[in-house]
Design an enzyme around this catalytic site. Structure first.
Site, mmCIF file in Angstrom:
data_model
loop_
_atom_site.group_PDB
_atom_site.id
_atom_site.type_symbol
_atom_site.label_atom_id
_atom_site.label_comp_id
_atom_site.label_asym_id
_atom_site.label_seq_id
_atom_site.Cartn_x
_atom_site.Cartn_y
_atom_site.Cartn_z
ATOM 1 N N GLU A 61 77.244 -36.031 12.456
ATOM 2 C CA GLU A 61 76.142 -36.755 12.786
ATOM 3 C C GLU A 61 74.649 -36.050 12.723
ATOM 4 O O GLU A 61 73.624 -36.308 12.418
ATOM 5 C CB GLU A 61 76.319 -37.628 14.359
ATOM 6 C CG GLU A 61 75.168 -38.528 14.266
ATOM 7 C CD GLU A 61 75.147 -38.844 15.929
ATOM 8 O OE1 GLU A 61 75.046 -40.113 16.090
ATOM 9 O OE2 GLU A 61 74.966 -38.179 16.783
ATOM 10 N N TRP A 83 78.994 -44.789 13.995
ATOM 11 C CA TRP A 83 77.777 -45.790 13.644
ATOM 12 C C TRP A 83 78.475 -47.031 13.047
ATOM 13 O O TRP A 83 77.691 -47.993 12.610
ATOM 14 C CB TRP A 83 76.849 -44.995 12.655
ATOM 15 C CG TRP A 83 75.807 -44.253 13.541
ATOM 16 C CD1 TRP A 83 75.922 -42.933 13.896
ATOM 17 C CD2 TRP A 83 74.661 -44.364 14.079
ATOM 18 N NE1 TRP A 83 74.771 -42.538 14.607
ATOM 19 C CE2 TRP A 83 74.090 -43.453 14.715
ATOM 20 C CE3 TRP A 83 73.675 -45.774 13.869
ATOM 21 C CZ2 TRP A 83 72.770 -43.401 15.447
ATOM 22 C CZ3 TRP A 83 72.741 -45.844 14.523
ATOM 23 C CH2 TRP A 83 71.927 -44.606 15.104
ATOM 24 N N TYR A 147 67.458 -42.368 13.041
ATOM 25 C CA TYR A 147 66.695 -41.156 13.331
ATOM 26 C C TYR A 147 66.462 -40.323 12.174
ATOM 27 O O TYR A 147 65.182 -39.819 12.099
ATOM 28 C CB TYR A 147 67.779 -40.408 14.047
ATOM 29 C CG TYR A 147 68.347 -40.981 15.416
ATOM 30 C CD1 TYR A 147 67.201 -40.782 16.416
ATOM 31 C CD2 TYR A 147 69.225 -42.007 15.585
ATOM 32 C CE1 TYR A 147 67.539 -41.417 17.693
ATOM 33 C CE2 TYR A 147 69.236 -42.401 16.904
ATOM 34 C CZ TYR A 147 68.727 -42.196 17.929
ATOM 35 O OH TYR A 147 68.966 -42.784 19.079
ATOM 36 N N CYS A 200 67.781 -44.209 20.898
ATOM 37 C CA CYS A 200 67.980 -43.871 22.348
ATOM 38 C C CYS A 200 67.318 -42.685 22.848
ATOM 39 O O CYS A 200 66.629 -42.427 23.664
ATOM 40 C CB CYS A 200 69.317 -44.129 22.805
ATOM 41 S SG CYS A 200 70.410 -45.334 22.629
ATOM 42 N N ARG A 220 65.337 -42.586 26.326
ATOM 43 C CA ARG A 220 65.261 -43.791 27.061
ATOM 44 C C ARG A 220 66.311 -44.279 27.651
ATOM 45 O O ARG A 220 66.159 -44.855 28.775
ATOM 46 C CB ARG A 220 64.577 -44.711 26.052
ATOM 47 C CG ARG A 220 65.548 -45.422 25.201
ATOM 48 C CD ARG A 220 64.870 -46.266 24.377
ATOM 49 N NE ARG A 220 65.628 -46.887 23.414
ATOM 50 C CZ ARG A 220 66.820 -47.852 23.422
ATOM 51 N NH1 ARG A 220 67.082 -48.163 24.634
ATOM 52 N NH2 ARG A 220 67.531 -48.213 22.523
ATOM 53 N N ASP A 223 74.130 -43.731 27.721
ATOM 54 C CA ASP A 223 75.665 -43.979 28.177
ATOM 55 C C ASP A 223 76.465 -42.777 28.601
ATOM 56 O O ASP A 223 76.631 -41.703 27.964
ATOM 57 C CB ASP A 223 76.266 -44.560 26.909
ATOM 58 C CG ASP A 223 77.617 -44.829 27.078
ATOM 59 O OD1 ASP A 223 78.075 -44.654 28.323
ATOM 60 O OD2 ASP A 223 78.421 -45.415 26.149
#
Length: 318
Positions: A61, A83, A147, A200, A220, A223
């Protein structure tokens, strides 16, 4: 072992002191607002040992981000499925989709075994088409300006692009004491409609001192059981790679969280993990140290001496 303890302490803190809140997925969370963890990368690579965390998924990733890629095809080619659901949702809500009703598939597959089987069949077919049909992949494997796009090709009002990652590396090399070594993924123009999921991990900043490179991430939303262990390892790895690119040693990874939460259906798994004792941290091995960060391949980075407890499965909230 101390590095991992700060993560375990966060889990306990959320369980014992967090506020129960509703959330976008309908699952429900317990959360705290504003928390910071520090990981000294000289003490080992912070890949959790109290449960197995798949390093190859983290690295593939991160490499996807570094390449500036935003299509899941690269991830699927490397057996990375993290994803898939966001791309799949765009497919099953499109006018071209003619299969079984997939409304609220994220929650329905957790409570309905028959639906879960149908979902698995549809997801398998979706993945097959992404991997074998270039036109389909271009349309439905694309996640928008997530991203990689923001890191490597931030779009300006003049229609040009800014390669934030390349620029920050040049800045570290040429002006190490600068306080502007920043990359941001939060683009207010793209967040409302041009991203499958608003970022995130929104912004990170590098800091150079005494020949070492440190990185602070502002996230921000985290999980804490499923996602945050990935984020810790991903940005620790990014710090290693950028440090190497700049002729520095890795220093600290500082992880600052906004809404740090545990989903209600992860409580049992978190308690199971907290009952385990952390072990020695592993190490990162660069198999091709002569390569630039922009030329790396999957096989060029590996993990060494990783001996974790078994993995703990938990449902992903989509």
């Amino acid at each position: 072992m101390m590095s991992e303890q700060v993560y375990l302490d966060l889990c306990r803190h959320i369980l014992h002191n967090g506020q129960d809140k509703s959330d976008r997925t309908g699952t429900g969370t317990r959360s705290v607002f504003g928390h910071q963890m520090r990981f000294d990368l000289r003490n080992g690579f912070p890949l959790l040992t109290t449960k197995k965390v798949p390093f190859r998924l983290i690295w593939s990733e991160l490499l996807w981000f570094i390449r500036g890629d935003t299509n899941i095809r690269f991830l699927l080619e490397n057996n990375n499925n993290i994803w898939n659901e966001w791309a799949f949702e765009a497919w099953v809500t499109s006018d071209e989709y003619e299969g079984p009703d997939m409304t609220d598939f994220g929650l329905r597959r957790l409570s309905d075994e028959n639906f879960a089987e149908i979902y698995d069949q549809q997801m398998a077919e979706f993945k097959r088409r992404i991997l074998t049909d270039e036109e389909f992949a271009a349309k439905y494997g694309e996640l928008g300006n997530v991203y990689g796009k923001q890191w490597r090709a931030w779009k300006t009002t003049e229609g040009e692009t800014i390669d934030q990652l390349k620029n920050v590396i040049e800045s570290i090399k040429n002006n190490p004491d600068s306080r502007r070594h920043i990359v941001t993924a939060w683009n207010p123009e793209d967040v409302p409609g041009n991203m499958a999921l608003p970022p995130c991990h929104t912004m990170f900043q590098f800091y150079v001192h005494d020949g070492r490179l440190s990185c602070q991430l502002y996230q921000r939303s985290g999980d804490t059981f499923l996602g945050v262990p990935f984020n810790i390892a991903s940005y620790a790895l990014l710090t290693h790679l950028v440090a190497h690119e700049c002729g520095l040693e890795p220093g600290e990874f500082v992880h600052t969280l906004g809404d740090a939460h545990i989903y209600h259906n992860h409580f049992e798994q978190v308690e199971k993990q907290l009952a385990r004792a952390p072990g020695p941290l592993p190490a990162i091995k660069l198999q091709a140290p002569e390569k630039s960060i922009f030329d790396l391949l999957i096989e060029d980075v590996t993990i060494q001496d990783y001996d974790p407890h078994p993995g703990i499965k938990a449902p992903v909230a989509v």
